[in-house]
Design an enzyme around this catalytic site. Structure first.
Site, PDB file in Angstrom:
ATOM      1  N   LYS A  23     -14.521  -2.487  10.485  1.00 54.94           N
ATOM      2  CA  LYS A  23     -13.913  -3.155  12.193  1.00 54.94           C
ATOM      3  C   LYS A  23     -15.493  -2.725  12.888  1.00 54.94           C
ATOM      4  CE  LYS A  23     -12.402  -5.399  14.584  1.00 54.94           C
ATOM      5  NZ  LYS A  23     -11.775  -7.502  14.699  1.00 54.94           N
ATOM      6  N   ASP A  45     -11.132  -8.730   9.635  1.00 53.86           N
ATOM      7  CA  ASP A  45     -10.273  -9.516  10.027  1.00 53.86           C
ATOM      8  C   ASP A  45     -11.001 -11.091   9.014  1.00 53.86           C
ATOM      9  OD1 ASP A  45     -12.733  -9.280  11.119  1.00 53.86           O
ATOM     10  OD2 ASP A  45     -11.547 -10.539  13.785  1.00 53.86           O
ATOM     11  N   TYR A  79      -2.895   7.310   8.735  1.00 51.17           N
ATOM     12  CA  TYR A  79      -1.826   7.427   7.902  1.00 51.17           C
ATOM     13  C   TYR A  79      -1.807   9.298   8.104  1.00 51.17           C
ATOM     14  CZ  TYR A  79      -0.099   3.488   5.548  1.00 51.17           C
ATOM     15  OH  TYR A  79       0.129   2.165   5.187  1.00 51.17           O
ATOM     16  N   ASP A 138      -1.385  -6.125   0.435  1.00 52.02           N
ATOM     17  CA  ASP A 138      -0.159  -7.628   0.363  1.00 52.02           C
ATOM     18  C   ASP A 138      -0.250  -8.573   0.321  1.00 52.02           C
ATOM     19  OD1 ASP A 138       1.754  -4.835   0.298  1.00 52.02           O
ATOM     20  OD2 ASP A 138       2.935  -5.767   1.575  1.00 52.02           O
ATOM     21  N   ASP A 188      -4.012  -1.025   3.091  1.00 48.13           N
ATOM     22  CA  ASP A 188      -2.259  -1.435   2.769  1.00 48.13           C
ATOM     23  C   ASP A 188      -2.222  -3.033   2.840  1.00 48.13           C
ATOM     24  OD1 ASP A 188       0.442  -0.977   2.944  1.00 48.13           O
ATOM     25  OD2 ASP A 188       0.654  -0.534   4.731  1.00 48.13           O
TER      26      ASP A 188
HETATM   27  C1  IPM Z   1       2.088   0.810   0.000  1.00 43.15           C
HETATM   28  C2  IPM Z   1       2.946   1.323   0.867  1.00 43.15           C
HETATM   29  C3  IPM Z   1       3.512   3.030   1.588  1.00 43.15           C
HETATM   30  C4  IPM Z   1       2.495   3.019   2.015  1.00 43.15           C
HETATM   31  C5  IPM Z   1       4.477   2.972   2.169  1.00 43.15           C
HETATM   32  C6  IPM Z   1       5.532   2.855   1.471  1.00 43.15           C
HETATM   33  C7  IPM Z   1       4.094   4.737   3.170  1.00 43.15           C
HETATM   34  O1  IPM Z   1       3.285  -0.118   1.474  1.00 43.15           O
HETATM   35  O2  IPM Z   1       2.177   1.716  -0.781  1.00 43.15           O
HETATM   36  O3  IPM Z   1       1.229   0.233   0.144  1.00 43.15           O
HETATM   37  O4  IPM Z   1       1.816   1.762   3.336  1.00 43.15           O
HETATM   38  O5  IPM Z   1       1.149   2.865   2.015  1.00 43.15           O
HETATM   39 MG    MG Z   2       2.172  -1.972   1.351  1.00 42.26          MG
END
Ligand code: IPM
Ligand code: MG
Length: 359
Positions: free
Chosen positions: A192, A224, A141, A252, A248
């Site tokens: 990884k 993975d 990042y 999710d 990240d």
């Molecule tokens: C998160 C989001 C952010 C990230 C984006 C919006 C920059 O996906 O907080 O997980 O990638 O960290």
């Molecule tokens: Mg995210």
């Protein structure tokens, strides 16, 4: 002592869900449960529209001066054509970097009332309680070099760099081990290491730090496999610790186990315990302005703020209890709706949580 909270609604559904969080904070204030002073600011696309900058200097300054920051979400199609340096996401990343918020805690907890809303079978997710600890200020990042360059041939080449220093790895691993001591004393470090040297170092440092925590069981998993295990048998995890990019993606993935990404709060902390609190979902431009967004992740983020930055863990518990009561009452925003439940909008859900606060 009165604590200062900077409120940054951001874009898309951000203002709607943060509106409910502000309502909750004011209700707690009126009950005498907390003493906070709220200041409002702009970040993301909203800040770009007003100042031509997704993170205006006054927003970063106000964030530095606050005890905690409450953020909605940033981004949307309107700002996608902008250069990457001006996009709303830069506002968020700038806050994380500017405040040194290296430790991102993303709990994935299944409220039993939502077992049927998960994409997995109830028996696979019931009782789920995972804490994902994501490193937030390093990795690909922020790594240099980065960018898109044009080669002599005229072809373009995109570059990003995955990079971690030992001290960056060590401090995030310590956060994970310390948290594990208050939970089930198990840490799974995700990397990884079979392909990437950077994460081979990660594994080595995680192992070294783990030696200081003989009472915590440390395991390692390739990313993975971790993604696969999260949807195969998620209850095997207690604390997961990983880098920025893997965290990240895995967070999710984990969020869906709990029924909806609309349920997951997060805390981003620096070494001084100052924090930024936000739901992990994004700005959801497709439903913005319709009053249907689920405010619970944001209300639960307020609970994390009270616990980690404002020194009021018992008030945090009251919010979490109120969320549970509201789910017991059968109230559901569209993202967690199932047969027999009552469909409500953002404001009604927020009102219900405030009404359900135990006194
Ligand atoms: C998160 C989001 C952010 C990230 C984006 C919006 C920059 O996906 O907080 O997980 O990638 O960290
Ligand atoms: Mg995210």
């Amino acid at each position: 002592m009165t604590k200062k909270v900077l409120v940054l609604p951001g874009d898309g559904i951000g203002p709607e869900i943060v509106g409910e969080a502000v309502k909750l904070l004011k209700a707690l204030q009126a009950q005498g449960a907390i003493a906070v002073e709220l200041e409002h600011g702009l970040v993301g696309g909203a800040a770009y529209d007003a100042f031509g900058d997704p993170l205006p200097a006054q927003t970063l300054e106000a964030a530095r001066a606050a005890d905690a920051v409450l953020l909605g979400a940033v981004g949307g199609p309107k700002w996608e054509p902008l250069h990457i340096s001006k996009r709303p996401e830069k506002g968020l990343l700038g806050l994380r970097a500017g405040l040194g918020l290296f430790a991102n805690l993303r709990p994935a907890i299944l409220y039993p009332q939502l077992a049927g809303a998960s994409s997995l079978k109830p028996e696979v997710v019931s009782g789920l309680d995972i804490m994902i600890v994501r490193e937030l200020t390093g990795d690909i990042y922020f790594g240099q070099p980065r960018g898109v360059e044009t080669l002599a041939s005229g072809e373009r080449r995109g570059i990003n760099t995955m990079v971690y220093t030992e001290s960056e790895i060590e401090r995030i691993c310590r956060v994970a081990f310390d948290l594990a001591r208050k939970r089930d004393r198990r840490v799974c470090s995700v990397d990884k290491a079979n392909v990437l040297e950077c994460t081979e170092l990660w594994r080595e440092v995680a192992t070294r730090v783990g030696a200081d925590y003989p009472d915590v069981a440390l395991s390692h998993m390739y990313v993975d496999n971790a993604a696969m295990q999260l949807v195969r048998a998620p209850k095997q995890f207690d604390v997961m610790v990983t880098g920025n990019l893997f965290g990240d993606i895995l967070s999710d993935c984990a969020s869906m186990l709990t029924g909806s990404i609309g349920m997951l709060p997060s805390a981003s902390l620096n070494a001084a315990g100052q924090g930024m609190y936000e739901p992990i979902h994004g700005s959801a431009p497709d439903i913005a302005g319709q009053g249907v967004a689920n405010p619970l992740a944001t209300l639960l983020s307020v609970a994390m703020m009270l616990r980690y930055s404002l020194g009021a863990p018992e008030v945090a518990q009251r919010i979490e209890a109120a969320v549970s009561v509201v789910l017991d009452q059968g109230l559901r925003t569209p993202d967690i709706l199932s047969a027999g439940m009552r469909r409500v909008g953002t404001v009604e859900m927020g009102d219900a949580v405030v009404a359900a606060l135990p006194t």
